[in-house]
Scaffold this active site. Structure first.
Site, mmCIF file in Angstrom:
data_model
loop_
_atom_site.group_PDB
_atom_site.id
_atom_site.type_symbol
_atom_site.label_atom_id
_atom_site.label_comp_id
_atom_site.label_asym_id
_atom_site.label_seq_id
_atom_site.Cartn_x
_atom_site.Cartn_y
_atom_site.Cartn_z
ATOM 1 N N ASP A 39 -20.109 15.845 -4.439
ATOM 2 C CA ASP A 39 -20.611 15.526 -5.775
ATOM 3 C C ASP A 39 -20.199 14.129 -6.212
ATOM 4 O O ASP A 39 -19.375 13.479 -5.585
ATOM 5 C CB ASP A 39 -20.037 16.533 -6.788
ATOM 6 C CG ASP A 39 -20.827 17.824 -6.777
ATOM 7 O OD1 ASP A 39 -21.875 17.865 -6.116
ATOM 8 O OD2 ASP A 39 -20.386 18.777 -7.437
ATOM 9 N N LYS A 61 -25.177 14.642 -9.113
ATOM 10 C CA LYS A 61 -24.764 15.493 -10.234
ATOM 11 C C LYS A 61 -23.963 14.748 -11.274
ATOM 12 O O LYS A 61 -22.776 14.985 -11.457
ATOM 13 C CB LYS A 61 -23.933 16.678 -9.738
ATOM 14 C CG LYS A 61 -24.739 17.817 -9.259
ATOM 15 C CD LYS A 61 -23.979 19.066 -9.494
ATOM 16 C CE LYS A 61 -24.849 20.260 -9.198
ATOM 17 N NZ LYS A 61 -24.141 21.486 -9.330
ATOM 18 N N MET A 175 -17.613 19.096 -20.163
ATOM 19 C CA MET A 175 -19.003 18.613 -20.227
ATOM 20 C C MET A 175 -19.486 18.506 -21.670
ATOM 21 O O MET A 175 -20.649 18.769 -21.959
ATOM 22 C CB MET A 175 -19.945 19.564 -19.454
ATOM 23 C CG MET A 175 -19.600 19.657 -17.983
ATOM 24 S SD MET A 175 -20.788 20.617 -17.059
ATOM 25 C CE MET A 175 -20.308 22.269 -17.473
HETATM 26 N N1 SAH Z 1 -15.056 22.306 -11.619
HETATM 27 C C1 SAH Z 1 -14.570 21.262 -12.464
HETATM 28 C C2 SAH Z 1 -15.401 21.113 -13.721
HETATM 29 C C3 SAH Z 1 -16.834 20.762 -13.433
HETATM 30 S S1 SAH Z 1 -17.762 20.501 -14.879
HETATM 31 C C4 SAH Z 1 -13.086 21.495 -12.767
HETATM 32 O O1 SAH Z 1 -12.537 22.557 -12.440
HETATM 33 O O2 SAH Z 1 -12.446 20.588 -13.293
HETATM 34 C C5 SAH Z 1 -17.580 18.750 -15.103
HETATM 35 C C6 SAH Z 1 -16.733 18.474 -16.320
HETATM 36 O O3 SAH Z 1 -15.376 18.649 -16.010
HETATM 37 C C7 SAH Z 1 -16.838 17.070 -16.854
HETATM 38 O O4 SAH Z 1 -17.962 16.886 -17.678
HETATM 39 C C8 SAH Z 1 -15.553 16.955 -17.621
HETATM 40 O O5 SAH Z 1 -15.636 17.610 -18.857
HETATM 41 C C9 SAH Z 1 -14.603 17.752 -16.767
HETATM 42 N N2 SAH Z 1 -13.866 16.871 -15.845
HETATM 43 C C10 SAH Z 1 -13.872 16.896 -14.511
HETATM 44 N N3 SAH Z 1 -13.027 15.977 -14.001
HETATM 45 C C11 SAH Z 1 -12.475 15.356 -15.061
HETATM 46 C C12 SAH Z 1 -11.512 14.337 -15.215
HETATM 47 N N4 SAH Z 1 -10.962 13.749 -14.156
HETATM 48 N N5 SAH Z 1 -11.179 13.964 -16.464
HETATM 49 C C13 SAH Z 1 -11.722 14.542 -17.543
HETATM 50 N N6 SAH Z 1 -12.635 15.525 -17.459
HETATM 51 C C14 SAH Z 1 -12.995 15.941 -16.247
#
Ligand code: SAH
Length: 497
Positions: A39, A61, A175
């Site tokens: 991704d 994505k 998100m």
């Molecule tokens: N599976 C992922 C989440 C996927 S949805 C997890 O467990 O973290 C994607 C969302 O995750 C983004 O829009 C944001 O809100 C959050 N996200 C993922 N990585 C991030 C990061 N390094 N810093 C802040 N938000 C993050």
């Protein structure tokens, strides 16, 4: 032992960004994958751990900008898995937390394709933790609730704010940054205290992490003013009033600098270690790779026996030679009366790993100095064995020839360009402050793969004059050249800018 016959697909979470949060199991999957489907949020350093012959497939994505649709991603995974390849699907954070990992698993089950889930560190708590906000704290939050703040285009945000506003735990929205006004409004209009703590964390756990704290009634304005963008976490609760910050705190000489290393994997890994001590954020993206050239055992033995001096012009040459003699069962004592000469500190260190100290290292680490200084040690009885790259510079053979020294020039490896990295390189190039080129062949790979050479102007840091010459010939401008031709020299050159 890893068994590809049993494993078909691994849905792997790689954590929120900091590559050192990768689990051991995730690393094992990546190293064994035939195909990696990844991704947008995946740190490219993680991809650098893949096998040289693995396929790298970008699934994209970014919210609202899907490179491959979810159907296409599912089909791609299934297609490679059914053709007998081991597919590793890399997802940010944890695969079962808002990553559509569940849908991918379901799709595989329907097609009777074996799979496993490899859990990763999720951003919803690690991103907060790196921001100094503990998701729970005795007396402040006895529970936490994690929501998606995303809605399908044109649809209302499907959150039960009436009940959410009553909760006394920490609330985390993923998100959600583009819907922050709706979230704040949903909570306030359902009676939540406007002065409860709130924060947004952008790029949590990454070098460019930004954290903004405020209250529920002010966080929207703060995020707007600071232009907070995805990926970001929104957190509401009095845990936001805690400041347990630890990440990115110390100010080191290269703190905040984002540096791309393009050298071979082993060199990039070695350089990265040293660079990290300077506070720099490092991305390892090897644009070249080393392919060993096998020399027949008898030939190698007779070349060794005939020589008085063995010359290495890189640590690759050292490693390949010593691994080959080990494989062939050639006793290390066959080198007892040879003078071992290396071009620089890197090749010297590689030699030390095999318990051998160099007899000779020039005062400057380039072919010209190597030649000039070694000639003083050689005479007409010397027989030089050079073990080096197939396409090496002609400075040494030419110089030895004209000095009347007999020598053998044996290629032990070839340098190949890793074209798979082209997409990644061009996607990320504008984010880097500096791009390190550590050899002429690395320079060639970099320029061959970059789509817009202007993007490199003023950014490329070259290890020395030979690499700089190659870059200039390839049309790159404003090159920064190290004065000492190794990682320390590169670091010094950047520090001085
Ligand atoms: N599976 C992922 C989440 C996927 S949805 C997890 O467990 O973290 C994607 C969302 O995750 C983004 O829009 C944001 O809100 C959050 N996200 C993922 N990585 C991030 C990061 N390094 N810093 C802040 N938000 C993050």
């Amino acid at each position: 032992m890893f068994n590809k016959e049993v494993k078909k697909v691994s849905l792997v979470g790689v954590g929120p960004g900091d590559e050192s949060l990768l689990t051991l199991k995730a690393l094992e999957c990546i190293q064994n994958a035939d195909v990696l489907v990844y991704d947008n949020l995946i740190n490219p350093t993680v991809l650098n751990k893949a096998r040289l012959d693995a396929k790298l497939i970008y699934a994209g994505k970014i919210s609202g900008n899907h490179y491959l649709t979810q159907d296409k991603i599912n089909e791609t995974i299934a297609k490679y898995a059914t053709s007998g390849e081991y597919v590793v699907r890399l997802k940010g954070g944890d695969p079962y937390i808002f990553g559509r990992g569940g849908e991918e698993a379901e799709y595989l089950i329907e097609r009777c394709i074996d799979f496993e889930i490899v859990h990763g560190v999720s951003s919803f708590y690690a991103g907060l933790g790196y921001a100094g906000i503990p998701i729970t704290f005795r007396g402040e939050a006895t529970s936490f609730h994690v929501f998606t703040g995303h809605r399908k285009k044109g649809e209302p945000l499907d959150l039960d704010f009436k009940n959410i506003a009553k909760s006394d735990g920490s609330l985390v929205f993923l998100m959600g940054i583009s819907n922050l006004p709706l979230i704040v409004n949903g909570l306030l209009s359902n009676g939540m205290d406007p002065h409860i703590g709130a924060a947004v964390v952008e790029n949590g756990t990454r070098y460019n992490q930004r954290v903004f704290r405020g209250e529920l009634c002010s966080i929207e304005e703060i995020a707007k003013k600071e232009n907070v963008v995805s990926p970001a976490l929104i957190v509401v609760g009095d845990v936001c009033k805690k400041d347990l910050s630890f990440f990115n705190k110390s100010k080191l000489p290269l703190s905040g600098k984002n540096i791309l290393l393009t050298a071979t994997r082993s060199l990039a890994e070695k350089m990265a270690k040293r660079f990290k001590e300077t506070g720099a954020n490092i991305c390892e993206m090897s644009l070249i790779a080393i392919k060993e050239i096998e020399i027949e055992r008898e030939k190698l033995l007779s070349e060794i026996n005939d020589s008085t001096h063995i010359l290495f012009t890189s640590s690759n040459g050292v490693n390949i030679f010593f691994e080959q003699i080990k494989r062939y069962g050639i006793d290390i004592r066959s080198l007892y009366n040879k003078k071992i000469c290396v071009i620089g500190s890197g090749s010297g260190e590689a030699l030390n790993k095999y318990g051998v100290n160099a007899d000779f290292i020039p005062s400057k680490f380039d072919s010209k100095s190597f030649l000039d200084e070694i000639l003083l040690k050689l005479d007409k009885d010397s027989k030089v064995l050079m073990l080096r790259a197939k396409i090496g510079s002609d400075v040494l053979p030419k110089g030895l020839k004209s000095a009347g020294i007999s020598f053998s020039d044996i290629p032990v490896y070839d340098t190949i360009i890793d074209h798979r990295k082209k997409f990644e390189l061009n996607k990320d190039i504008e984010n880097f402050d500096y791009v390190v080129a550590a050899s002429a062949s690395g320079a060639k790979a970099l320029v061959e793969m970059i789509e817009d050479k202007k993007m490199l102007s003023g950014k490329v840091v070259s290890i020395g004059p030979v690499t700089t010459k190659a870059l200039v010939e390839l049309g790159i401008e404003n090159i920064i050249t190290a004065k000492r031709y190794d990682v320390e020299g590169i670091i010094d050159a950047i520090k001085k800018l």
